[in-house]
Design a protein around this motif. Structure first.
Motif, PDB file in Angstrom:
ATOM      1  N   SER A 194      -0.458   5.751   5.871  1.00 47.32           N
ATOM      2  CA  SER A 194      -0.684   5.803   4.422  1.00 47.32           C
ATOM      3  C   SER A 194       0.628   5.628   3.656  1.00 47.32           C
ATOM      4  O   SER A 194       0.680   4.934   2.632  1.00 47.32           O
ATOM      5  CB  SER A 194      -1.328   7.131   4.034  1.00 47.32           C
ATOM      6  OG  SER A 194      -2.650   7.149   4.497  1.00 47.32           O
TER       7      SER A 194
ATOM      8  N   ASN B 253       1.622   2.827   0.922  1.00 46.10           N
ATOM      9  CA  ASN B 253       2.168   3.065  -0.420  1.00 46.10           C
ATOM     10  C   ASN B 253       3.450   2.277  -0.654  1.00 46.10           C
ATOM     11  O   ASN B 253       3.684   1.754  -1.752  1.00 46.10           O
ATOM     12  CB  ASN B 253       2.436   4.553  -0.637  1.00 46.10           C
ATOM     13  CG  ASN B 253       1.140   5.355  -0.721  1.00 46.10           C
ATOM     14  OD1 ASN B 253       0.102   4.798  -1.088  1.00 46.10           O
ATOM     15  ND2 ASN B 253       1.206   6.621  -0.362  1.00 46.10           N
TER      16      ASN B 253
ATOM     17  N   LEU C 216       3.800   1.350  -4.578  1.00 44.77           N
ATOM     18  CA  LEU C 216       3.456   2.571  -5.298  1.00 44.77           C
ATOM     19  C   LEU C 216       4.515   3.629  -5.032  1.00 44.77           C
ATOM     20  O   LEU C 216       4.628   4.614  -5.745  1.00 44.77           O
ATOM     21  CB  LEU C 216       2.090   3.087  -4.841  1.00 44.77           C
ATOM     22  CG  LEU C 216       0.894   2.223  -5.237  1.00 44.77           C
ATOM     23  CD1 LEU C 216      -0.357   2.662  -4.472  1.00 44.77           C
ATOM     24  CD2 LEU C 216       0.638   2.308  -6.734  1.00 44.77           C
ATOM     25  N   ASP C 217       5.287   3.439  -3.973  1.00 42.45           N
ATOM     26  CA  ASP C 217       6.283   4.414  -3.567  1.00 42.45           C
ATOM     27  C   ASP C 217       7.521   3.653  -3.095  1.00 42.45           C
ATOM     28  O   ASP C 217       7.410   2.520  -2.629  1.00 42.45           O
ATOM     29  CB  ASP C 217       5.704   5.262  -2.431  1.00 42.45           C
ATOM     30  CG  ASP C 217       6.362   6.638  -2.383  1.00 42.45           C
ATOM     31  OD1 ASP C 217       7.320   6.870  -3.151  1.00 42.45           O
ATOM     32  OD2 ASP C 217       5.914   7.463  -1.580  1.00 42.45           O
TER      33      ASP C 217
ATOM     34  N   ASP D  91      10.743   1.026 -12.436  1.00 40.49           N
ATOM     35  CA  ASP D  91       9.315   1.357 -12.515  1.00 40.49           C
ATOM     36  C   ASP D  91       8.517   0.246 -13.182  1.00 40.49           C
ATOM     37  O   ASP D  91       7.433  -0.122 -12.728  1.00 40.49           O
ATOM     38  CB  ASP D  91       9.127   2.660 -13.316  1.00 40.49           C
ATOM     39  CG  ASP D  91       9.308   3.883 -12.430  1.00 40.49           C
ATOM     40  OD1 ASP D  91       9.492   3.682 -11.221  1.00 40.49           O
ATOM     41  OD2 ASP D  91       9.247   5.009 -12.956  1.00 40.49           O
TER      42      ASP D  91
ATOM     43  N   ALA E 206       5.638  -2.132 -11.640  1.00 37.90           N
ATOM     44  CA  ALA E 206       4.307  -2.261 -12.243  1.00 37.90           C
ATOM     45  C   ALA E 206       3.947  -3.737 -12.350  1.00 37.90           C
ATOM     46  O   ALA E 206       2.816  -4.150 -12.075  1.00 37.90           O
ATOM     47  CB  ALA E 206       4.285  -1.596 -13.614  1.00 37.90           C
TER      48      ALA E 206
ATOM     49  N   ARG F  56       3.080  -5.068  -8.872  1.00 33.19           N
ATOM     50  CA  ARG F  56       1.730  -4.633  -8.473  1.00 33.19           C
ATOM     51  C   ARG F  56       0.681  -5.457  -9.196  1.00 33.19           C
ATOM     52  O   ARG F  56      -0.334  -5.841  -8.634  1.00 33.19           O
ATOM     53  CB  ARG F  56       1.524  -3.150  -8.815  1.00 33.19           C
ATOM     54  CG  ARG F  56       2.315  -2.186  -7.971  1.00 33.19           C
ATOM     55  CD  ARG F  56       1.768  -0.767  -8.104  1.00 33.19           C
ATOM     56  NE  ARG F  56       1.944  -0.216  -9.456  1.00 33.19           N
ATOM     57  CZ  ARG F  56       2.988   0.525  -9.816  1.00 33.19           C
ATOM     58  NH1 ARG F  56       3.934   0.806  -8.935  1.00 33.19           N
ATOM     59  NH2 ARG F  56       3.077   0.992 -11.040  1.00 33.19           N
ATOM     60  N   ASN F  57       0.974  -5.741 -10.453  1.00 31.69           N
ATOM     61  CA  ASN F  57       0.013  -6.476 -11.269  1.00 31.69           C
ATOM     62  C   ASN F  57      -0.186  -7.913 -10.787  1.00 31.69           C
ATOM     63  O   ASN F  57      -1.292  -8.418 -10.715  1.00 31.69           O
ATOM     64  CB  ASN F  57       0.486  -6.447 -12.725  1.00 31.69           C
ATOM     65  CG  ASN F  57      -0.501  -7.086 -13.667  1.00 31.69           C
ATOM     66  OD1 ASN F  57      -0.150  -7.986 -14.420  1.00 31.69           O
ATOM     67  ND2 ASN F  57      -1.745  -6.637 -13.634  1.00 31.69           N
TER      68      ASN F  57
ATOM     69  N   PHE G 269      -5.311  -4.282  -5.136  1.00 24.60           N
ATOM     70  CA  PHE G 269      -5.640  -3.047  -4.430  1.00 24.60           C
ATOM     71  C   PHE G 269      -7.141  -2.859  -4.307  1.00 24.60           C
ATOM     72  O   PHE G 269      -7.884  -3.089  -5.255  1.00 24.60           O
ATOM     73  CB  PHE G 269      -5.088  -1.836  -5.189  1.00 24.60           C
ATOM     74  CG  PHE G 269      -3.605  -1.675  -5.069  1.00 24.60           C
ATOM     75  CD1 PHE G 269      -3.056  -0.984  -4.009  1.00 24.60           C
ATOM     76  CD2 PHE G 269      -2.763  -2.203  -6.036  1.00 24.60           C
ATOM     77  CE1 PHE G 269      -1.685  -0.832  -3.912  1.00 24.60           C
ATOM     78  CE2 PHE G 269      -1.398  -2.051  -5.940  1.00 24.60           C
ATOM     79  CZ  PHE G 269      -0.855  -1.368  -4.874  1.00 24.60           C
TER      80      PHE G 269
ATOM     81  N   PHE H 271      -9.575   0.398  -2.981  1.00 21.60           N
ATOM     82  CA  PHE H 271      -9.472   1.793  -2.536  1.00 21.60           C
ATOM     83  C   PHE H 271     -10.775   2.270  -1.910  1.00 21.60           C
ATOM     84  O   PHE H 271     -11.839   1.711  -2.143  1.00 21.60           O
ATOM     85  CB  PHE H 271      -9.136   2.702  -3.722  1.00 21.60           C
ATOM     86  CG  PHE H 271      -7.888   2.321  -4.435  1.00 21.60           C
ATOM     87  CD1 PHE H 271      -6.659   2.783  -4.001  1.00 21.60           C
ATOM     88  CD2 PHE H 271      -7.930   1.493  -5.551  1.00 21.60           C
ATOM     89  CE1 PHE H 271      -5.496   2.421  -4.666  1.00 21.60           C
ATOM     90  CE2 PHE H 271      -6.772   1.138  -6.223  1.00 21.60           C
ATOM     91  CZ  PHE H 271      -5.553   1.595  -5.774  1.00 21.60           C
TER      92      PHE H 271
ATOM     93  N   ASP I  86      -7.138   0.216   1.216  1.00 23.50           N
ATOM     94  CA  ASP I  86      -6.921   1.532   1.814  1.00 23.50           C
ATOM     95  C   ASP I  86      -8.280   2.115   2.178  1.00 23.50           C
ATOM     96  O   ASP I  86      -9.005   2.568   1.305  1.00 23.50           O
ATOM     97  CB  ASP I  86      -6.183   2.422   0.809  1.00 23.50           C
ATOM     98  CG  ASP I  86      -5.739   3.736   1.434  1.00 23.50           C
ATOM     99  OD1 ASP I  86      -5.937   3.906   2.644  1.00 23.50           O
ATOM    100  OD2 ASP I  86      -5.202   4.583   0.689  1.00 23.50           O
TER     101      ASP I  86
ATOM    102  N   ALA J 285      -1.755   1.430 -10.687  1.00 24.27           N
ATOM    103  CA  ALA J 285      -1.803   0.641  -9.457  1.00 24.27           C
ATOM    104  C   ALA J 285      -2.072  -0.829  -9.759  1.00 24.27           C
ATOM    105  O   ALA J 285      -1.514  -1.715  -9.108  1.00 24.27           O
ATOM    106  CB  ALA J 285      -2.878   1.197  -8.532  1.00 24.27           C
ATOM    107  N   ILE J 286      -2.927  -1.088 -10.743  1.00 26.75           N
ATOM    108  CA  ILE J 286      -3.251  -2.495 -11.015  1.00 26.75           C
ATOM    109  C   ILE J 286      -2.285  -3.110 -12.019  1.00 26.75           C
ATOM    110  O   ILE J 286      -2.510  -4.223 -12.492  1.00 26.75           O
ATOM    111  CB  ILE J 286      -4.699  -2.689 -11.484  1.00 26.75           C
ATOM    112  CG1 ILE J 286      -4.933  -1.982 -12.811  1.00 26.75           C
ATOM    113  CG2 ILE J 286      -5.676  -2.229 -10.415  1.00 26.75           C
ATOM    114  CD1 ILE J 286      -6.283  -2.301 -13.400  1.00 26.75           C
ATOM    115  N   GLY J 287      -1.221  -2.400 -12.359  1.00 25.00           N
ATOM    116  CA  GLY J 287      -0.168  -3.085 -13.094  1.00 25.00           C
ATOM    117  C   GLY J 287       0.199  -2.533 -14.458  1.00 25.00           C
ATOM    118  O   GLY J 287       1.000  -3.125 -15.167  1.00 25.00           O
ATOM    119  N   ALA J 288      -0.377  -1.360 -14.848  1.00 21.96           N
ATOM    120  CA  ALA J 288       0.025  -0.794 -16.131  1.00 21.96           C
ATOM    121  C   ALA J 288       1.388  -0.137 -15.967  1.00 21.96           C
ATOM    122  O   ALA J 288       1.618   0.596 -15.009  1.00 21.96           O
ATOM    123  CB  ALA J 288      -0.996   0.242 -16.579  1.00 21.96           C
TER     124      ALA J 288
ATOM    125  N   PRO K 150       1.400   7.347  -9.530  1.00 19.59           N
ATOM    126  CA  PRO K 150       0.134   6.672  -9.227  1.00 19.59           C
ATOM    127  C   PRO K 150      -0.504   7.129  -7.916  1.00 19.59           C
ATOM    128  O   PRO K 150      -1.722   7.226  -7.828  1.00 19.59           O
ATOM    129  CB  PRO K 150       0.504   5.196  -9.189  1.00 19.59           C
ATOM    130  CG  PRO K 150       1.989   5.139  -9.139  1.00 19.59           C
ATOM    131  CD  PRO K 150       2.484   6.398  -9.773  1.00 19.59           C
ATOM    132  N   ILE K 151       0.319   7.422  -6.905  1.00 18.31           N
ATOM    133  CA  ILE K 151      -0.254   7.826  -5.612  1.00 18.31           C
ATOM    134  C   ILE K 151      -1.001   9.140  -5.768  1.00 18.31           C
ATOM    135  O   ILE K 151      -2.161   9.274  -5.392  1.00 18.31           O
ATOM    136  CB  ILE K 151       0.851   8.034  -4.546  1.00 18.31           C
ATOM    137  CG1 ILE K 151       1.739   6.805  -4.453  1.00 18.31           C
ATOM    138  CG2 ILE K 151       0.242   8.380  -3.219  1.00 18.31           C
ATOM    139  CD1 ILE K 151       2.967   7.042  -3.621  1.00 18.31           C
TER     140      ILE K 151
END
Lengths: 239, 405
Positions: free
Chosen positions: A49, A53, A58-59, A78, A82, A85-86, A91, A93, A170, B318-321, B398-399
């Motif tokens: 996990s 991440n 995310l980490d 950060d 973001a 990730r976008n 993702f 879940f 995940d 997670a989706i980008g914000a 986020p996690i």
């Protein structure tokens, strides 16, 4: 030579310090090439996990380098993470994580809102994505009006709509029965065939068997990586 | 993410939780409505009181007994102002045109079997000039009536109607504290002054009042409650104030503090302005507190909402914000609540002020300043109290947020 999608170099993730130090990841090296379909397996506490991440941005790792699509993301802020990730990661879940007040359509449009895409294009692309997962007739349903399998398909549509370089799932079938598990896995396989890289954390061997490569984690390290049985026997996933 | 999208998203979230949104807005609505109503009422009272004093005319002066100390420390004023003082002012102060001494008390007034408890006012004939209060029917009493203690009375229009109905009161006998008086006049309608109904009154010669009704005279002479005077013109008001003060200091043998005070219309207006201004400020402050409490209500609900929506926040991240996207989203939600609450509250406040203006003598009016202030403050409150919960939301990992069930 093509760039690997994921290249982890000596990635470590350590929580706490001194006596309470927990080494979740220890010098992990892993390469995932474009177009791979890969399952990450391992007992709980094995670090899968945490790896997920880190891979999902995310980490941040404590040490080591992580190249995502050729870019070193370890040093990003950060806001930059973001953005990554976008644009680069989709993702999926275990608990779907759809927003209950939004329709299927609006849920799928959400990542594009943060990408600053115009409303008309958002509608068009969301509709395409939902059609691709077989929900063309459920556009204006709210999550509560959909079955678990349908909700996960909406989530997959949301994950692919921004055209990421990889899908990160995940335990995507953790909340589904075996029938819908098959349906959802078929969608992943179809997406992978069309060229999308898929990385999936799972503890279900039946699910992992449907992927093309299995990476085993134990005690924070990659202990084994081999082709999935389906690849070895060359049987089609769609059988 | 652009602003329009953020606003749309916030509206969607707020309408998905109608009950909660409405309750949150209620605090701001009540706060806003009360600020506008209270300021409206306060300023209405101010205007009302000012107009009352302005209606006396700019030339009027009042002489009231008691030193500054006595008036601020006691209800029981010394009875050291006399009819003789009034006569002295009339005779010796050149800038004064007319002087009317007044002695007043509350008494039962009877005609046959009808009784009314009313204000009995003893004064001199100049009263009609000084206070611009004329007779409707009959004649007002004269100086000779005052000198001879005549038992004659002029009735206020309302009292006349109470006691006599439609009948003609002129020439009839009424009894004030068992002393009979002949009605010789009915006064014109005058309206209320600072809440005192000037038409529900009976006016009799000061001397008769002093000797027969109140039955007591002060050691200084014929006691009076207040002396009203008019200056010759507006320019001589200050001169009159000065001259009257000097004359009374001499007559009262004042060596230290004056045992009386001479007030002009302007003084009265200033005092009334100060009192009602303080009143308005107090009302606004009380209302402002409720507006503030409304803001805390918003913060409270937004904090609860952040807790409730940790998963949503995690997913969005997670989706980008970005942090900023989340921050902006929550601030906008709070601001929309405050703004709508502000507008609704303002509408209710304006309605309330209009209603009060229409149903009471207070000249309540909507103050533009109060409206701008209330709307501005509620908007700021939304922003201010929205920032803290929004920061909490933006800070969420986020996690952790995704895991929380």
């Amino acid at each position: 030579m093509t760039q690997p999608i994921i290249r982890l170099e000596d990635i470590s993730k350590i929580y706490g310090s001194g006596n309470t130090e927990v080494r979740a990841l220890l010098d992990v090296n892993l390469v995932v090439e474009p177009g791979e379909y890969c399952a990450i397996m391992g007992p709980s506490g094995s670090g899968k996990s945490t790896a997920m991440n880190v891979i999902g941005c995310l980490d941040r790792p404590t040490s080591g380098r992580y190249y995502l699509d050729g870019v070193d993301v370890a040093g990003l802020s950060d806001t930059e993470l973001a953005h990554v990730r976008n644009r680069k990661i989709g993702f999926v879940f275990q608990q779907f994580h759809l927003l209950p007040q939004l329709t299927a359509m609006e849920n799928v449009m959400l990542p594009m809102v943060y990408a600053g895409i115009s409303y008309n294009e958002r509608r068009q692309r969301a509709e395409e994505a939902l059609t691709r997962v077989g929900l063309a007739n459920r556009l204006s349903n709210k999550p509560t009006q959909l079955s678990g399998g349908q909700q996960q398909r909406v989530a997959i549509a949301r994950a692919i709509v921004n055209r990421p370089v990889m899908l990160l799932a995940d335990e995507p079938t953790g909340a589904l029965d075996s029938q819908t598990t098959q349906e959802v896995m078929a969608i992943f396989a179809e997406l992978n065939t069309s060229g999308i890289t898929v990385v999936m954390v799972t503890h279900e061997p039946d699910v992992a068997r449907l992927t093309r490569r299995i990476v085993w984690f134990r005690d924070g390290q990659v202990v084994h990586s081999h082709l999935a049985p389906s690849e070895l026997s060359q049987t089609a996933v769609f059988s | 993410m652009d602003m329009l999208e953020s606003v749309k998203m916030a509206v969607k979230t707020l309408t998905a939780n109608k009950m909660r949104s409405t309750l949150t807005m209620l605090g701001i609505i009540i706060g806003n409505a009360s600020v506008i109503t209270m300021v409206g009422v306060g300023q209405g009272a101010q205007r009302y009181a000012s107009e009352q004093f302005e209606s006396l005319g700019p030339n009027v002066l009042f002489i009231i007994p008691g030193s500054d100390d006595a008036r601020s420390n006691s209800f029981d004023l010394p009875r050291n102002l006399t009819l003789e003082d009034a006569e002295a002012i009339a005779n010796q102060v050149p800038s004064v045109e007319a002087v009317a001494a007044q002695l007043q008390t509350q008494q039962n007034v009877t005609y046959r079997n009808r009784t009314a408890n009313t204000l009995v006012l003893g004064t001199t004939p100049e009263f009609t000039t000084v206070r611009s209060f004329d007779v409707e029917r009959g004649r007002f009493f004269t100086d000779s009536d005052v000198q001879r203690n005549t038992r004659v009375a002029a009735l206020g229009s309302e009292l006349a109607e109470k006691l006599f109905g439609t009948a003609n009161p002129i020439g009839e006998q009424i009894r004030i504290r068992n002393v009979s008086f002949q009605v010789i006049a009915v006064m014109q309608e005058k309206g209320a002054f600072l809440g005192n109904n000037q038409d529900d009154t009976v006016i009799i010669p000061l001397t008769t009042m002093s000797n027969r009704v109140t039955g007591n005279t002060s050691p200084y002479g014929t006691e009076v409650t207040v002396i009203s005077a008019t200056a010759r013109d507006e320019a001589s008001v200050n001169a009159a104030q000065f001259q009257i003060s000097n004359l009374l200091r001499l007559r009262h043998k004042v060596t230290t503090q004056d045992d009386f005070v001479v007030r002009t219309q302007k003084d009265a207006l200033t005092i009334v302005g100060n009192v009602t201004g303080a009143l308005t400020l107090m009302l606004a402050a009380i209302a402002g507190i409720s507006l503030f409490v409304g803001g805390i209500g918003i913060m409270n609900i937004m904090l609860v909402s952040v807790r409730e929506r940790t998963q949503e926040i995690g997913l969005r991240k997670a989706i980008g914000a970005s942090r900023q996207d989340i921050l902006v989203q929550f601030i906008i939600e709070a601001t929309i609540l405050a703004a709508i609450g502000g507008v609704v509250g303002t509408a209710i406040g304006i309605g309330g002020v209009t209603l009060i203006g229409a149903t009471t003598p207070l000249k309540a009016g909507v103050s533009t300043t109060a409206v701008i202030l209330a709307v501005g403050v509620s908007g700021t409150i939304g922003l201010f109290f929205g920032v803290f919960p929004a920061r909490q939301a933006a800070k969420l990992d986020p996690i952790v947020a995704l895991r929380s069930a």
